[in-house]
Design an enzyme around this catalytic site. Structure first.
Site, mmCIF file in Angstrom:
data_model
loop_
_atom_site.group_PDB
_atom_site.id
_atom_site.type_symbol
_atom_site.label_atom_id
_atom_site.label_comp_id
_atom_site.label_asym_id
_atom_site.label_seq_id
_atom_site.Cartn_x
_atom_site.Cartn_y
_atom_site.Cartn_z
ATOM 1 N N LYS A 1 0.854 -1.208 0.000
ATOM 2 C CA LYS A 1 0.000 0.000 0.000
ATOM 3 C C LYS A 1 0.880 1.245 0.000
ATOM 4 O O LYS A 1 1.925 1.276 0.675
ATOM 5 C CB LYS A 1 -0.911 -0.034 1.230
ATOM 6 C CG LYS A 1 -1.986 1.041 1.260
ATOM 7 C CD LYS A 1 -2.935 0.824 2.443
ATOM 8 C CE LYS A 1 -4.030 1.873 2.509
ATOM 9 N NZ LYS A 1 -4.970 1.653 3.626
ATOM 10 N N SER B 1 -9.880 1.578 2.654
ATOM 11 C CA SER B 1 -8.989 2.318 1.787
ATOM 12 C C SER B 1 -7.928 1.462 1.109
ATOM 13 O O SER B 1 -7.299 1.923 0.170
ATOM 14 C CB SER B 1 -8.304 3.424 2.585
ATOM 15 O OG SER B 1 -7.480 2.873 3.606
ATOM 16 N N SER C 1 -10.035 -0.735 6.875
ATOM 17 C CA SER C 1 -9.441 -0.618 5.544
ATOM 18 C C SER C 1 -8.716 -1.839 5.011
ATOM 19 O O SER C 1 -8.370 -1.862 3.834
ATOM 20 C CB SER C 1 -8.485 0.568 5.503
ATOM 21 O OG SER C 1 -9.223 1.730 5.305
HETATM 22 N N1 GLN Z 1 -13.425 3.737 5.990
HETATM 23 C C1 GLN Z 1 -12.851 4.218 7.187
HETATM 24 C C2 GLN Z 1 -12.493 5.680 7.037
HETATM 25 O O1 GLN Z 1 -12.828 6.220 6.054
HETATM 26 C C3 GLN Z 1 -11.664 3.408 7.563
HETATM 27 C C4 GLN Z 1 -10.435 3.773 6.841
HETATM 28 C C5 GLN Z 1 -9.225 3.010 7.280
HETATM 29 O O2 GLN Z 1 -9.334 1.987 7.950
HETATM 30 N N2 GLN Z 1 -8.069 3.543 6.941
HETATM 31 O O3 GLN Z 1 -11.892 6.267 7.862
#
Ligand code: GLN
Length: 485
Positions: A75, A150, A174
């Site tokens: 990532k 994400s 994410s």
């Molecule tokens: N979807 C969640 C957010 O928008 C989690 C994102 C994540 O785990 N980085 O913050």
């Protein structure tokens, strides 16, 4: 789908060389990437060099690590020295990481191969990878759908067969939610099990690096490579190294699996509910005990998370000011320069979170929002403590529904946030969670989340492995074709 353990066997038996493996994956990636767009960078030269070094070790009769020579993807918020680390943001578009994240140092010991950095929501804020400043990523099971987020690039790279494994990060789901949407295995380890050093911070009290793989055995292999204490991360837990492969036992007899009713309420899609009921039946037949439980404070999860995460983000992202690193847009004075840099450099969702975060931390609202959210966080943690005293693990959906269409939620931040309802509670409590495939709806995978006690990844892996070994009906041909070795 080729797994790490199968490829490792082939390498050790010399059925195939590491260079041949890497070349085969690069060729496959070249055919599927124009449709999927999981990657933000291409490290083929480094990958081929790394593969040649693994072949030299094999030729010299050396023992190679489980991960050696097996192509992966990282990532783009995890630092690899000398490579881009954009966080899918314009503000870091030309930033090159000056050092390796600890996970990368650890992977290097295993002779890992990376085919490139992968796409994500900008600064890991989002659930669809649509917030990337560069491009969208498509779900390999249905190219009109999002891969989740994400870590959408990580999940899509593995599901499309371009990479055998990937690293993601999980602050509120994410790793697990994209794993569910793309039909792969995603693990968020216990907070503190994997070093965050060199992971570009979003919300530091919640962030954790996790793994995306094709099966549970591969999950244990990647976790073995990256887990462990690190003095460079003050939240890293000092404890003895475990071999998570030992947890891969096909047996759940006597295991107590809690079913918290709050995760199965309003908004859960009917097909997902059915797949989860079937999963509970599977576990029952295998000798596990299903225990209905209640966790009344789970209803505060989304509200608490969307106060705490933006609060921490507003502080963490203050460093992108056009001075230290990253993009700079000149202005008539220094304040004007800050404003112009941050206005041009950050996307809408990141700005929304910075505004939210600064608001809830501001003197007039701190007690009403931030402090309140921190109290709720404690209550939620207590719910988990009680539930996990009665049960060994908990079983829930990973997400309320399968992957949605690209564009469907992008104009509605609240709808997007609500999709995180099953995943954020674990981050608030610091607990480990794994998402594994448990069914399909209209050709899209459904994910099941298992939640464990802190540092008890072994029980999670055992339960996930047992499910996977006994539900061979869930194995599907790879959505974008197999890699030809
Ligand atoms: N979807 C969640 C957010 O928008 C989690 C994102 C994540 O785990 N980085 O913050």
């Amino acid at each position: 789908m080729l797994t790490i353990h199968e490829l490792h066997e082939k390498l050790v038996r010399r059925d195939v060389s590491a260079v041949e493996v890497t070349k085969a994956f690069l060729a496959h990636k070249d055919t599927v990437e124009p449709k999927v767009r999981a990657f933000l960078s291409d490290s083929r030269e480094g990958a081929l060099k790394g593969a040649a070094a693994v072949d030299a070790k094999i030729a010299a009769g050396e023992t190679i690590a489980d991960l050696a020579g097996i192509p992966g993807a990282i990532k783009d918020n995890i630092c690899i020295e000398g490579q881009q680390a954009t966080c899918a943001s314009k503000i870091l578009e030309h930033f090159k990481a000056p050092y390796n994240a600890t996970v990368i140092e650890k992977l290097a010991v295993s002779d890992y191969i990376s085919l490139g950095k992968v796409n994500m929501d900008e600064f890991a804020m989002g659930s669809s990878t649509e917030n990337s400043a560069f491009h969208e990523t498509h779900n390999p099971w249905n190219l009109d759908c999002v891969p989740g987020g994400s870590s959408g690039g990580s999940a899509a790279a593995v599901a499309s067969g371009s990479a055998v494994w990937a690293l993601g990060s999980d602050t509120g789901g994410s790793v697990r939610q994209p794993a569910a949407y793309c039909g792969v295995v995603g693990l968020k380890p216990t907070y503190g099990l994997v070093s965050r050093y060199g992971l570009i911070a979003y919300a530091s009290s919640l962030d954790q690096i996790g793994t995306l793989t094709n099966d549970v055995e591969d999950c244990a292999i990647v976790l073995n490579a990256i887990a462990g204490h690190d003095a460079k991360d003050s939240t890293s837990i000092p404890q003895e190294k475990q071999d998570y492969k030992q947890a891969l036992v096909n047996d759940v007899k006597g295991l107590k699996i809690g079913i918290p009713e709050e995760f199965f309420g309003e908004g859960l899609d009917a097909a997902s509910r059915k797949a989860l009921d079937d999963a509970m039946d599977t576990y029952k037949k295998l000798g596990a005990e299903i225990v209905p439980i209640s966790m009344p404070n789970m209803k505060y999860g989304i509200a608490a998370y969307y106060i705490i995460a933006p609060a921490e983000a507003s502080s963490n992202l203050a460093r992108y000011d056009g001075v230290g690193f990253g993009m700079r847009v000149d202005g008539k004075d220094i304040v004007d320069m800050y404003i112009k840099t941050r206005t041009e450099g950050f996307g809408d969702e990141v700005k929304r979170r910075i505004l939210l975060g600064t608001y809830v931390l501001s003197s007039g609202y701190y007690d009403a929002y931030y402090l309140q959210a921190m109290k709720v966080r404690t209550l939620m943690k207590q719910d988990f403590d009680e539930a996990l005293q009665k049960c060994d693990i908990l079983l829930t959906p990973t997400a309320p529904d399968t992957a949605f269409k690209i564009g469907q939620n992008s104009g509605d931040p609240l709808a997007m946030y609500l999709g995180d309802v099953c995943t954020v509670p674990l981050n608030l409590a610091g607990l480990p969670g794994i998402s594994i495939p448990c069914g399909y709806k209209d050709g899209l995978p459904i994910g099941m989340q298992l939640i464990g006690k802190a540092l008890d990844e072994a029980t999670l892996l055992r339960a996930a492995y047992t499910f996977e070994q006994n539900r061979t009906d869930l194995r599907m041909p790879s959505p974008m074709g197999e890699v030809e070795l």
